[in-house]
Design a protein around this motif. Structure first.
Motif, PDB file in Angstrom:
ATOM      1  N   ASP A   1     -10.782 -19.732  30.960  1.00 24.45           N
ATOM      2  CA  ASP A   1     -10.965 -19.780  32.423  1.00 24.45           C
ATOM      3  C   ASP A   1     -11.958 -20.873  32.821  1.00 24.45           C
ATOM      4  O   ASP A   1     -11.818 -21.471  33.896  1.00 24.45           O
ATOM      5  N   ASP A   2     -12.917 -21.201  31.932  1.00 23.81           N
ATOM      6  CA  ASP A   2     -13.767 -22.378  32.195  1.00 23.81           C
ATOM      7  C   ASP A   2     -12.873 -23.623  32.263  1.00 23.81           C
ATOM      8  O   ASP A   2     -13.039 -24.474  33.152  1.00 23.81           O
TER       9      ASP A   2
ATOM     10  N   THR B   1     -20.347 -21.636  34.566  1.00 21.40           N
ATOM     11  CA  THR B   1     -19.269 -20.694  34.237  1.00 21.40           C
ATOM     12  C   THR B   1     -19.527 -20.030  32.883  1.00 21.40           C
ATOM     13  O   THR B   1     -18.606 -19.497  32.271  1.00 21.40           O
TER      14      THR B   1
ATOM     15  N   MET C   1     -20.324 -18.230  38.139  1.00 16.81           N
ATOM     16  CA  MET C   1     -19.537 -17.041  37.811  1.00 16.81           C
ATOM     17  C   MET C   1     -20.395 -16.187  36.904  1.00 16.81           C
ATOM     18  O   MET C   1     -20.805 -16.616  35.817  1.00 16.81           O
TER      19      MET C   1
ATOM     20  N   ASN D   1     -18.085  -5.770  32.722  1.00 14.57           N
ATOM     21  CA  ASN D   1     -16.859  -5.827  31.910  1.00 14.57           C
ATOM     22  C   ASN D   1     -17.167  -5.809  30.408  1.00 14.57           C
ATOM     23  O   ASN D   1     -16.276  -5.596  29.598  1.00 14.57           O
TER      24      ASN D   1
ATOM     25  N   ASP E   1     -18.898 -22.708  28.978  1.00 19.09           N
ATOM     26  CA  ASP E   1     -18.674 -22.359  27.571  1.00 19.09           C
ATOM     27  C   ASP E   1     -17.169 -22.234  27.294  1.00 19.09           C
ATOM     28  O   ASP E   1     -16.700 -21.182  26.912  1.00 19.09           O
TER      29      ASP E   1
ATOM     30  N   HIS F   1     -11.655 -15.616  36.313  1.00 20.28           N
ATOM     31  CA  HIS F   1     -13.063 -15.545  36.716  1.00 20.28           C
ATOM     32  C   HIS F   1     -13.635 -16.914  37.113  1.00 20.28           C
ATOM     33  O   HIS F   1     -14.065 -17.111  38.249  1.00 20.28           O
ATOM     34  N   ASP F   2     -13.681 -17.822  36.147  1.00 14.56           N
ATOM     35  CA  ASP F   2     -14.458 -19.054  36.351  1.00 14.56           C
ATOM     36  C   ASP F   2     -13.928 -19.964  37.462  1.00 14.56           C
ATOM     37  O   ASP F   2     -14.731 -20.578  38.185  1.00 14.56           O
TER      38      ASP F   2
ATOM     39  N   PHE G   1     -20.133 -10.237  31.134  1.00 11.24           N
ATOM     40  CA  PHE G   1     -20.396 -11.010  29.914  1.00 11.24           C
ATOM     41  C   PHE G   1     -21.436 -12.126  30.101  1.00 11.24           C
ATOM     42  O   PHE G   1     -22.402 -12.217  29.329  1.00 11.24           O
TER      43      PHE G   1
HETATM   44  C1  BDR Z   1     -16.756 -14.569  31.930  1.00 13.70           C
HETATM   45  O1  BDR Z   1     -16.857 -14.318  30.533  1.00 13.70           O
HETATM   46  C2  BDR Z   1     -16.191 -15.309  29.800  1.00 13.70           C
HETATM   47  O2  BDR Z   1     -15.471 -14.771  28.729  1.00 13.70           O
HETATM   48  C3  BDR Z   1     -15.314 -16.036  30.778  1.00 13.70           C
HETATM   49  O3  BDR Z   1     -15.166 -17.412  30.417  1.00 13.70           O
HETATM   50  C4  BDR Z   1     -16.037 -15.872  32.095  1.00 13.70           C
HETATM   51  O4  BDR Z   1     -16.962 -16.907  32.298  1.00 13.70           O
HETATM   52  C5  BDR Z   1     -16.069 -13.368  32.572  1.00 13.70           C
HETATM   53  O5  BDR Z   1     -16.820 -12.195  32.379  1.00 13.70           O
END
Ligand code: BDR
Ligand code: CA
Length: 318
Positions: free
Chosen positions: A18-19, A127, A153, A161, A14, A241-242, A168
């Motif tokens: 970070d993706d 991701t 991920m 978080n 998405d 993260h991703d 998420f």
């Molecule tokens: C995840 O949430 C999204 O906002 C980021 O792309 C990542 O996949 C981190 O919690």
């Protein structure tokens, strides 16, 4: 000379800063044969993340179809994250416009097609929320045997978080995660335990920017944007993260991985979407998940830097 044995992969996400960086990294892995990119609603609406995915594919010159997936979770309303990723879902640097038409297939049809046609088993890297993968497993249980593993991920064994208990991607679609965690498929989870240690500091991305190629400069600008919100939460670096879901496949030696039975909390009043590990073996169940819990941060940054260095002489039409 023997040819490198390629590993077929599907990138499902998405994007999302970070993706996007995870996909930059994946695109540099010689061992990967990226068969498709599929999108899922999460960081932003499906329309926005799909447009972003197509722009990223153009930036990376990927001759791969992008297929649009699910626009909402299995149950409940969609949660989005404009605070982290902006109104477009990928705010920051200008990107090239899509140069391939959007696939006529849905993400689920595309995944099924790739699995059916592939001689080798396919690795799916997720991701975002696991909505597409869950839908695939429910619609095509016969194709499970064509999946090598799912590298994902999502979650966090010690904390969340988005809520105290939930991360998420899992919170966006807990029912989808439940389907995946109960599928019996090999599953590797990069949760917050590791991803909040995958910190990239401003001085790290200044080195990346100084590589001075178009992709490295865009990665640095994505990090500039992403860090605006992340730093306001007290982080001294960007939590990447991703990219962990990709890096843990290509450099497992820099990660600490533990096998646990992990389940998804669906009903909790305060803890819906939590990934709960049976640390004490009370449930008497076999581990269903390889949980990535720690990493060598400096090596992670070094490999990311190397990946961004592979775009020298790259031409991008903006
Ligand atoms: C995840 O949430 C999204 O906002 C980021 O792309 C990542 O996949 C981190 O919690
Ligand atoms: Ca994501």
């Amino acid at each position: 000379m023997s040819e490198l044995k390629k590993r077929p992969v599907i990138l499902d996400g998405d994007p999302g800063h970070d993706d996007a960086i995870a996909w930059v990294l994946a695109s540099t892995v010689d061992e990967f044969d990226i068969k498709a990119i599929t999108t899922v609603a999460g960081n932003q609406t499906l329309e926005k993340v799909t447009y972003n995915a197509r722009r990223i594919a153009a930036l990376l010159k990927l001759d791969i179809e992008v297929a649009k997936g699910r626009n909402r979770p299995i149950a409940g309303d969609l949660i989005i994250a404009p605070n982290f990723h902006g109104e477009t879902g990928l705010d920051g640097p200008k990107l090239p416009e899509p140069d391939h038409k959007l696939s006529d297939l849905s993400a689920i049809e595309m995944m099924a097609k790739v699995l059916k046609e592939s001689k080798e088993k396919v690795t799916i890297i997720t991701t975002g929320a696991q909505t597409n993968v869950a839908a695939l497993l429910l619609a095509h249980p016969e194709l499970k045997e064509k999946i090598e593993m799912i590298s994902t991920m999502g979650g966090g064994l010690r904390n969340g978080n988005w809520t105290t208990g939930a991360e998420f991607n899992i919170l966006v679609d807990p029912e989808a995660a439940y389907t995946v965690y109960h599928s019996g498929l090999p599953l590797q989870m990069c949760g917050l335990d590791v991803t909040e240690r995958a910190l990239v500091y401003p001085e790290d991305w200044e080195r990346i920017r100084a590589l001075n190629n178009p992709v490295a400069k865009i990665v640095a600008e994505w990090l500039d944007f992403f860090f605006i919100h992340v730093s306001s939460l007290g982080w001294k670096g960007a939590t990447l993260h991703d990219p962990c879901a990709v890096m843990s496949l290509i450099h497992p030696e820099i990660f600490e991985i533990k096998d646990y039975y992990v389940d998804i909390e669906l009903k909790g009043e305060y803890t819906r979407g939590a990934t709960v590990a049976d640390y004490h073996g009370r449930l008497n169940k076999k581990p269903n998940c390889r949980c990535v819990v720690d990493l060598d941060r400096e090596k992670f940054v070094e490999y990311l830097y190397e990946a961004c260095g592979k775009f020298a002489d790259w031409e991008v039409n903006l």
